[in-house]
Design a protein around this motif. Sequence first.
Motif, PDB file in Angstrom:
ATOM      1  N   VAL A 204      11.720  23.978 -79.498  1.00  0.00           N
ATOM      2  CA  VAL A 204      10.856  23.564 -78.393  1.00  0.00           C
ATOM      3  C   VAL A 204       9.411  23.857 -78.798  1.00  0.00           C
ATOM      4  O   VAL A 204       9.127  24.900 -79.379  1.00  0.00           O
ATOM      5  CB  VAL A 204      11.220  24.321 -77.098  1.00  0.00           C
ATOM      6  N   HIS A 205       8.512  22.943 -78.472  1.00  0.00           N
ATOM      7  CA  HIS A 205       7.158  23.049 -79.009  1.00  0.00           C
ATOM      8  C   HIS A 205       6.083  23.143 -77.928  1.00  0.00           C
ATOM      9  O   HIS A 205       4.973  22.664 -78.092  1.00  0.00           O
ATOM     10  CB  HIS A 205       6.874  21.841 -79.913  1.00  0.00           C
ATOM     11  N   TYR A 206       6.398  23.785 -76.822  1.00  0.00           N
ATOM     12  CA  TYR A 206       5.426  23.905 -75.741  1.00  0.00           C
ATOM     13  C   TYR A 206       4.261  24.798 -76.141  1.00  0.00           C
ATOM     14  O   TYR A 206       3.101  24.461 -75.901  1.00  0.00           O
ATOM     15  CB  TYR A 206       6.118  24.456 -74.493  1.00  0.00           C
ATOM     16  N   HIS A 207       4.540  25.925 -76.764  1.00  0.00           N
ATOM     17  CA  HIS A 207       3.455  26.827 -77.156  1.00  0.00           C
ATOM     18  C   HIS A 207       2.589  26.208 -78.256  1.00  0.00           C
ATOM     19  O   HIS A 207       1.373  26.430 -78.285  1.00  0.00           O
ATOM     20  CB  HIS A 207       4.027  28.169 -77.631  1.00  0.00           C
ATOM     21  N   GLN A 208       3.217  25.425 -79.123  1.00  0.00           N
ATOM     22  CA  GLN A 208       2.429  24.737 -80.142  1.00  0.00           C
ATOM     23  C   GLN A 208       1.473  23.741 -79.501  1.00  0.00           C
ATOM     24  O   GLN A 208       0.346  23.558 -79.964  1.00  0.00           O
ATOM     25  CB  GLN A 208       3.366  24.030 -81.135  1.00  0.00           C
ATOM     26  N   MET A 209       1.944  23.084 -78.408  1.00  0.00           N
ATOM     27  CA  MET A 209       1.064  22.168 -77.685  1.00  0.00           C
ATOM     28  C   MET A 209      -0.109  22.922 -77.084  1.00  0.00           C
ATOM     29  O   MET A 209      -1.266  22.496 -77.179  1.00  0.00           O
ATOM     30  CB  MET A 209       1.846  21.445 -76.590  1.00  0.00           C
ATOM     31  N   LEU A 210       0.159  24.073 -76.443  1.00  0.00           N
ATOM     32  CA  LEU A 210      -0.917  24.867 -75.862  1.00  0.00           C
ATOM     33  C   LEU A 210      -1.944  25.244 -76.923  1.00  0.00           C
ATOM     34  O   LEU A 210      -3.162  25.140 -76.712  1.00  0.00           O
ATOM     35  CB  LEU A 210      -0.352  26.138 -75.225  1.00  0.00           C
ATOM     36  N   HIS A 211      -1.458  25.694 -78.063  1.00  0.00           N
ATOM     37  CA  HIS A 211      -2.341  26.113 -79.146  1.00  0.00           C
ATOM     38  C   HIS A 211      -3.185  24.939 -79.637  1.00  0.00           C
ATOM     39  O   HIS A 211      -4.397  25.071 -79.859  1.00  0.00           O
ATOM     40  CB  HIS A 211      -1.506  26.698 -80.286  1.00  0.00           C
ATOM     41  N   ALA A 212      -2.546  23.776 -79.787  1.00  0.00           N
ATOM     42  CA  ALA A 212      -3.262  22.594 -80.270  1.00  0.00           C
ATOM     43  C   ALA A 212      -4.336  22.148 -79.282  1.00  0.00           C
ATOM     44  O   ALA A 212      -5.445  21.760 -79.684  1.00  0.00           O
ATOM     45  CB  ALA A 212      -2.278  21.460 -80.534  1.00  0.00           C
ATOM     46  N   VAL A 213      -4.036  22.201 -77.998  1.00  0.00           N
ATOM     47  CA  VAL A 213      -5.021  21.813 -76.983  1.00  0.00           C
ATOM     48  C   VAL A 213      -6.241  22.721 -77.043  1.00  0.00           C
ATOM     49  O   VAL A 213      -7.392  22.247 -77.011  1.00  0.00           O
ATOM     50  CB  VAL A 213      -4.385  21.845 -75.574  1.00  0.00           C
ATOM     51  N   VAL A 214      -6.021  24.021 -77.140  1.00  0.00           N
ATOM     52  CA  VAL A 214      -7.150  24.958 -77.196  1.00  0.00           C
ATOM     53  C   VAL A 214      -7.916  24.789 -78.510  1.00  0.00           C
ATOM     54  O   VAL A 214      -9.151  24.818 -78.533  1.00  0.00           O
ATOM     55  CB  VAL A 214      -6.667  26.412 -77.029  1.00  0.00           C
ATOM     56  N   ARG A 215      -7.185  24.611 -79.610  1.00  0.00           N
ATOM     57  CA  ARG A 215      -7.841  24.423 -80.907  1.00  0.00           C
ATOM     58  C   ARG A 215      -8.720  23.183 -80.899  1.00  0.00           C
ATOM     59  O   ARG A 215      -9.861  23.195 -81.385  1.00  0.00           O
ATOM     60  CB  ARG A 215      -6.795  24.330 -82.013  1.00  0.00           C
ATOM     61  N   ARG A 216      -8.209  22.104 -80.337  1.00  0.00           N
ATOM     62  CA  ARG A 216      -8.996  20.870 -80.291  1.00  0.00           C
ATOM     63  C   ARG A 216     -10.206  21.019 -79.377  1.00  0.00           C
ATOM     64  O   ARG A 216     -11.278  20.469 -79.639  1.00  0.00           O
ATOM     65  CB  ARG A 216      -8.105  19.708 -79.838  1.00  0.00           C
ATOM     66  N   HIS A 217     -10.045  21.766 -78.280  1.00  0.00           N
ATOM     67  CA  HIS A 217     -11.189  22.011 -77.402  1.00  0.00           C
ATOM     68  C   HIS A 217     -12.244  22.843 -78.132  1.00  0.00           C
ATOM     69  O   HIS A 217     -13.450  22.564 -78.009  1.00  0.00           O
ATOM     70  CB  HIS A 217     -10.733  22.737 -76.136  1.00  0.00           C
ATOM     71  N   ALA A 218     -11.794  23.852 -78.882  1.00  0.00           N
ATOM     72  CA  ALA A 218     -12.737  24.672 -79.651  1.00  0.00           C
ATOM     73  C   ALA A 218     -13.476  23.821 -80.683  1.00  0.00           C
ATOM     74  O   ALA A 218     -14.690  23.994 -80.900  1.00  0.00           O
ATOM     75  CB  ALA A 218     -11.993  25.816 -80.336  1.00  0.00           C
ATOM     76  N   ARG A 219     -12.764  22.898 -81.305  1.00  0.00           N
ATOM     77  CA  ARG A 219     -13.413  22.004 -82.269  1.00  0.00           C
ATOM     78  C   ARG A 219     -14.445  21.122 -81.591  1.00  0.00           C
ATOM     79  O   ARG A 219     -15.517  20.842 -82.153  1.00  0.00           O
ATOM     80  CB  ARG A 219     -12.353  21.134 -82.959  1.00  0.00           C
ATOM     81  N   ALA A 220     -14.133  20.664 -80.383  1.00  0.00           N
ATOM     82  CA  ALA A 220     -15.099  19.844 -79.645  1.00  0.00           C
ATOM     83  C   ALA A 220     -16.370  20.646 -79.369  1.00  0.00           C
ATOM     84  O   ALA A 220     -17.491  20.134 -79.508  1.00  0.00           O
ATOM     85  CB  ALA A 220     -14.485  19.350 -78.351  1.00  0.00           C
ATOM     86  N   LEU A 221     -16.195  21.908 -78.960  1.00  0.00           N
ATOM     87  CA  LEU A 221     -17.358  22.775 -78.721  1.00  0.00           C
ATOM     88  C   LEU A 221     -18.172  22.935 -79.997  1.00  0.00           C
ATOM     89  O   LEU A 221     -19.416  22.862 -79.976  1.00  0.00           O
ATOM     90  CB  LEU A 221     -16.904  24.145 -78.210  1.00  0.00           C
ATOM     91  N   ASP A 222     -17.493  23.167 -81.114  1.00  0.00           N
ATOM     92  CA  ASP A 222     -18.177  23.284 -82.405  1.00  0.00           C
ATOM     93  C   ASP A 222     -19.007  22.039 -82.695  1.00  0.00           C
ATOM     94  O   ASP A 222     -20.183  22.122 -83.091  1.00  0.00           O
ATOM     95  CB  ASP A 222     -17.154  23.449 -83.534  1.00  0.00           C
ATOM     96  N   THR A 223     -18.382  20.895 -82.512  1.00  0.00           N
ATOM     97  CA  THR A 223     -19.048  19.628 -82.838  1.00  0.00           C
ATOM     98  C   THR A 223     -20.258  19.401 -81.946  1.00  0.00           C
ATOM     99  O   THR A 223     -21.315  18.955 -82.424  1.00  0.00           O
ATOM    100  CB  THR A 223     -18.052  18.468 -82.687  1.00  0.00           C
TER     101      THR A 223
END
Length: 389
Positions: A204-223
């Motif tokens: 099951v990959h629910y926690h991986q989804m959570l991690h990916a969402v936060v990681r992508r948001h952090a990347r957006a902030l960086d950009t």
Amino acid sequence: MHRRLPEVREVHIPTLKTDPTFVFDNKLVSTYAALNRGEVKVGVTRMATTEIHAGFFRREADGSITHVQNLKKSRTSGLTEAIRNGLRPSLDLQWSPHAPGGGGYVCADDEYSLAAYRDLNIAVVPCRVLRPKPILGSEAALWIEPKGKLPKLVRTIPPELVAVATYFGGREVGPAIAIPHLRERCEATMARIEVFHKDEGYDVHYHQMLHAVVRRHARALDTIQVLIGQGRREHGLAICRLAYEAFLNFYLDWLAPQLIGPRLQLIAALRQKESATNRGKDPAWDMLTNFTSLLEKTSEKARLSPLGDWFHDAIYHSLSLVVHQSYSELELEAGNFAHDVEQSQENFSDRRLVQCLDMLTAALLTRVSNEVGGPEKVRGFDEVSDEKP
């Protein structure tokens, strides 16, 4: 492949063993029978565990009320392990007029899941409210009913917007300070997800989804920070809109992980494979019944967002003018042959941008932190009707 549920196996009913001490809630049994006949609507939502009573309440012949619980605490360890592996079981709830305080929601059939959530300090949990009431709650609700073997969406109810979470409150903080701080919050949340997750045999990959969402948001902030530093503020605003739309998808997914996540996944797969000549013709679209409109329309998702219509109305139009390249954006640079033109902040000031990113990040991280055993520390931003981004 991304999964939300472990492999399901068929079990023959005669092989099941029942607990002879188990006390049935006859009202719930009746509701399940009606649900199986397609006669009962279900409200899919999230609810605080403090609002849920384990077991059920029964009126006795003498008029007294008995609180019945079947929970045996020693049996919750398997469910806590499953949740830490990524499972998010939904609790079936019913309203009981016999609950303390004039009535409340009872959980007679999923006491063990409720106890496991409480053991893990997951405070706001996925629920199916059987025979829901049309009242506002702290989170949005999706009402569904059977359509053959597939659920059909019959109503959507936005959350009651009392306050919006924020890290900075009403303080004015510039992007150079605010964005790195929000980025650090994302990093801390990602670390908490990794610590909470246990990979012990559940695919099951629910926690991986959570991690990916936060990681992508952090990347957006960086950009956004890099683009502002390079004088490309217009492009940074486009990334801000991207982050907002990503949050809207996340929120519906978080609201009902086992219902919405697979449907978002299916829509993405269908959109990737379709062309101008076969648009909408794949029979797999039928699996979505009438969920497509909700899951693909930004305005529909925004109405159900915990940031509210007011947030959407305040920022989305301005950001859309940038993304869709309104002629006004071109006019900023069309007055002369200068290579570097000071970009106007009239429509979206730095203060407004920081407020937007602050509320957006707080709304995301508070819900992700809830999933890994503890609330994110934020401030309540009450002036939602007056202090808009």
